[in-house]
Design a protein around this motif. Structure first.
Motif, PDB file in Angstrom:
ATOM      1  N   ARG A  48      15.329  85.690 -51.498  1.00 27.46           N
ATOM      2  CA  ARG A  48      16.229  86.492 -50.668  1.00 27.46           C
ATOM      3  C   ARG A  48      15.842  87.969 -50.720  1.00 27.46           C
ATOM      4  N   VAL A  49      15.584  88.460 -51.916  1.00 27.16           N
ATOM      5  CA  VAL A  49      15.135  89.852 -52.038  1.00 27.16           C
ATOM      6  C   VAL A  49      13.719  89.997 -51.480  1.00 27.16           C
ATOM      7  N   GLY A  50      12.901  88.981 -51.725  1.00 29.00           N
ATOM      8  CA  GLY A  50      11.513  89.032 -51.274  1.00 29.00           C
ATOM      9  C   GLY A  50      11.375  89.111 -49.771  1.00 29.00           C
ATOM     10  N   ILE A  51      12.278  88.456 -49.032  1.00 32.32           N
ATOM     11  CA  ILE A  51      12.155  88.478 -47.578  1.00 32.32           C
ATOM     12  C   ILE A  51      12.449  89.873 -47.035  1.00 32.32           C
ATOM     13  N   VAL A  52      13.423  90.570 -47.651  1.00 27.04           N
ATOM     14  CA  VAL A  52      13.710  91.949 -47.234  1.00 27.04           C
ATOM     15  C   VAL A  52      12.545  92.865 -47.603  1.00 27.04           C
ATOM     16  N   HIS A  53      12.003  92.654 -48.794  1.00 25.12           N
ATOM     17  CA  HIS A  53      10.823  93.403 -49.239  1.00 25.12           C
ATOM     18  C   HIS A  53       9.665  93.212 -48.260  1.00 25.12           C
ATOM     19  N   ALA A  54       9.445  91.955 -47.841  1.00 28.05           N
ATOM     20  CA  ALA A  54       8.349  91.662 -46.918  1.00 28.05           C
ATOM     21  C   ALA A  54       8.588  92.291 -45.544  1.00 28.05           C
ATOM     22  N   VAL A  55       9.820  92.200 -45.035  1.00 27.94           N
ATOM     23  CA  VAL A  55      10.131  92.771 -43.726  1.00 27.94           C
ATOM     24  C   VAL A  55       9.920  94.288 -43.748  1.00 27.94           C
ATOM     25  N   ALA A  56      10.357  94.945 -44.828  1.00 27.08           N
ATOM     26  CA  ALA A  56      10.170  96.392 -44.933  1.00 27.08           C
ATOM     27  C   ALA A  56       8.685  96.751 -44.942  1.00 27.08           C
ATOM     28  N   ASN A  57       7.909  96.031 -45.742  1.00 29.05           N
ATOM     29  CA  ASN A  57       6.485  96.351 -45.840  1.00 29.05           C
ATOM     30  C   ASN A  57       5.734  96.035 -44.552  1.00 29.05           C
ATOM     31  N   GLU A  58       6.069  94.928 -43.904  1.00 24.07           N
ATOM     32  CA  GLU A  58       5.356  94.582 -42.676  1.00 24.07           C
ATOM     33  C   GLU A  58       5.778  95.489 -41.517  1.00 24.07           C
ATOM     34  N   SER A  59       7.035  95.932 -41.526  1.00 23.86           N
ATOM     35  CA  SER A  59       7.455  96.910 -40.519  1.00 23.86           C
ATOM     36  C   SER A  59       6.712  98.225 -40.729  1.00 23.86           C
ATOM     37  N   ALA A  60       6.551  98.612 -42.003  1.00 28.46           N
ATOM     38  CA  ALA A  60       5.784  99.818 -42.301  1.00 28.46           C
ATOM     39  C   ALA A  60       4.341  99.660 -41.836  1.00 28.46           C
ATOM     40  N   TRP A  61       3.778  98.476 -42.063  1.00 27.64           N
ATOM     41  CA  TRP A  61       2.398  98.222 -41.618  1.00 27.64           C
ATOM     42  C   TRP A  61       2.277  98.376 -40.103  1.00 27.64           C
ATOM     43  N   MET A  62       3.252  97.847 -39.352  1.00 30.26           N
ATOM     44  CA  MET A  62       3.211  97.963 -37.891  1.00 30.26           C
ATOM     45  C   MET A  62       3.345  99.416 -37.441  1.00 30.26           C
ATOM     46  N   LEU A  63       4.190 100.192 -38.143  1.00 30.58           N
ATOM     47  CA  LEU A  63       4.335 101.606 -37.801  1.00 30.58           C
ATOM     48  C   LEU A  63       3.040 102.367 -38.060  1.00 30.58           C
ATOM     49  N   TYR A  64       2.372 102.061 -39.160  1.00 32.00           N
ATOM     50  CA  TYR A  64       1.099 102.727 -39.447  1.00 32.00           C
ATOM     51  C   TYR A  64       0.019 102.306 -38.444  1.00 32.00           C
ATOM     52  N   ALA A  65       0.035 101.015 -38.055  1.00 26.25           N
ATOM     53  CA  ALA A  65      -0.922 100.577 -37.032  1.00 26.25           C
ATOM     54  C   ALA A  65      -0.665 101.295 -35.715  1.00 26.25           C
ATOM     55  N   ALA A  66       0.624 101.449 -35.355  1.00 26.15           N
ATOM     56  CA  ALA A  66       0.963 102.180 -34.135  1.00 26.15           C
ATOM     57  C   ALA A  66       0.583 103.650 -34.270  1.00 26.15           C
ATOM     58  N   SER A  67       0.722 104.203 -35.477  1.00 25.72           N
ATOM     59  CA  SER A  67       0.322 105.585 -35.723  1.00 25.72           C
ATOM     60  C   SER A  67      -1.176 105.758 -35.486  1.00 25.72           C
ATOM     61  N   TRP A  68      -1.962 104.813 -35.970  1.00 29.64           N
ATOM     62  CA  TRP A  68      -3.416 104.888 -35.771  1.00 29.64           C
ATOM     63  C   TRP A  68      -3.765 104.829 -34.282  1.00 29.64           C
ATOM     64  N   LEU A  69      -3.101 103.927 -33.545  1.00 37.50           N
ATOM     65  CA  LEU A  69      -3.375 103.821 -32.112  1.00 37.50           C
ATOM     66  C   LEU A  69      -2.991 105.097 -31.375  1.00 37.50           C
ATOM     67  N   ALA A  70      -1.848 105.680 -31.773  1.00 41.69           N
ATOM     68  CA  ALA A  70      -1.416 106.921 -31.126  1.00 41.69           C
ATOM     69  C   ALA A  70      -2.386 108.050 -31.410  1.00 41.69           C
ATOM     70  N   ARG A  71      -2.848 108.163 -32.630  1.00 45.16           N
ATOM     71  CA  ARG A  71      -3.804 109.209 -32.978  1.00 45.16           C
ATOM     72  C   ARG A  71      -5.118 109.004 -32.236  1.00 45.16           C
ATOM     73  N   ARG A  72      -5.525 107.736 -32.120  1.00 45.69           N
ATOM     74  CA  ARG A  72      -6.791 107.442 -31.437  1.00 45.69           C
ATOM     75  C   ARG A  72      -6.742 107.843 -29.973  1.00 45.69           C
ATOM     76  N   SER A  73      -5.558 107.728 -29.390  1.00 45.89           N
ATOM     77  CA  SER A  73      -5.423 108.102 -27.975  1.00 45.89           C
ATOM     78  C   SER A  73      -5.112 109.580 -27.779  1.00 45.89           C
TER      79      SER A  73
END
Length: 227
Positions: A48-73
């Protein structure tokens, strides 16, 4: 201005920032995969705690990926904003990861306490002839549960505590008991070599606690290996 008269790049802008963010995005992928593998073998409360931990980390990963795409453009401002948002989620996910590791003991070595609490010296666990051949038995000395396997005149003894989540080795499945490389598979799927305690297959990462053994007359005696 730099020495050549050009404008200095602002902090968080330019190729260096893009490379740093991109490296982090790519480097996080193996950690995400191993995290899900460990989550699948955890208890329900940990999951139960792990799923929230995973969602937070994967959401952070998506934000950083979007950050890279924005910087690239060329949208550096948006890239920085996305990066800061990802950083906030990484901090929250890290807090939950600490809770999982230190409060709920996910990924901890659950057998390491044996080394600190087992009494020093040699201790008898019974007579050799009383131990069944190629059939594990459970013993105990000083409150420490033991996994004992006799094969002829050889006796192997491990702490009856898996290093993964503390499940008893004696509840597992024994394979090839008549061979030198016999293994025990725990209920959580970790496989240990009985003669050495080494991990054959995870999710456990630390070896099982193994004891020195000797035959003293008719008695089988054990002790913790000396450093």
């Amino acid at each position: 201005m730099d020495r050549r008269g050009g404008a200095r790049p602002r902090p968080g802008h330019g190729a260096g920032a893009r490379v740093l963010v991109g490296t982090g995005v790519v480097g996080a992928l193996p950690a995400l995969a191993t995290g899900w593998a460990d989550w699948a073998r955890s208890d329900k409360q940990q999951q139960r705690v792990g799923i929230v931990h995973a969602v937070a980390n994967e959401s952070a990963w998506m934000l950083y990926a979007a950050s890279w795409l924005a910087r690239r453009s060329g949208r550096e401002g948006l890239g920085k904003a996305l990066g800061f948002a990802g950083f906030g989620l990484v901090g929250f996910g890290g807090y939950l990861g600490g809770h999982l590791g230190y409060r709920q003991a996910v990924g901890a070595n659950h057998a390491d306490g044996v080394v600190r609490t087992f009494p020093e010296g040699w201790h008898a666990i019974g007579e050799l002839e009383e131990l069944p051949e190629e059939e594990p038995v459970r013993g105990e000395i000083g409150g420490t549960p033991l996994f004992v396997l006799r094969r002829g005149g050889r006796v192997d003894v491990l702490a009856d505590v898996s290093t993964h989540l503390g499940e008893p080795l004696s509840d597992g499945v024994l394979s090839d008991p008549g061979h030198a490389r016999a293994t025990i598979t725990t209920t959580r799927g970790s496989v240990f070599e009985i003669a050495t305690g080494e991990v054959v297959h995870g999710p456990a990462t630390a070896p099982a606690i193994r004891f020195d053994t000797r035959i003293n007359g008719e008695l089988v005696e054990i002790r913790l290996p000396r450093p």
